[in-house]
Design an enzyme around this catalytic site. Structure first.
Site: not given
Length: 124
Positions: A70, A96
């Site tokens: 993350e 993406d």
């Protein structure tokens, strides 16, 4: 033989920069806030179910993997926005792919969590 004091100060300062980066991402990224809440819940469950050392190690690696993915995703998004303020297909692809890495890490963490906590929660 001890490294010079300047080197020690730079090393300590680099930890400060790293913690500041984690804190900045935590304040601005909703997904990271969700992961923080999930981390607290999982740690609480770990204490409640008295995980073994191996189970703690697996859960810790899963949590760290999701957080690391993350944070890297957040960094890639920020750099992409900086270098490509207008839409560009490669910028979209970079974002993406980085998000995909977070998804894979999160799915792996769910699997680890299911294997560790599943038998404890659903005792048959």
């Amino acid at each position: 033989m001890r490294p010079p004091d300047k080197l020690w100060r730079r090393r300590v300062a680099s930890f400060g920069h790293a913690f500041r980066g984690v804190w900045a991402a935590l304040r601005s990224e909703v997904h990271l806030q969700f992961h923080a809440l999930a981390t607290v819940v999982v740690i609480g469950l770990g204490f409640y179910y008295a995980l073994t050392r191996l189970e703690w190690a697996l859960v810790t690696l899963a949590i760290a993997g999701v957080w690391a993915a993350e944070l890297v995703n957040t960094a890639i998004e920020a750099l992409t926005d900086l270098t490509s303020p207008d839409y560009h297909p490669l910028a979209g692809k970079a974002k993406d792919v980085a998000a995909g890495a977070v998804l894979i890490a999160a799915l792996g963490a769910v699997i680890v969590g299911s294997l560790v906590f599943g038998p404890k929660i659903f005792k048959f």
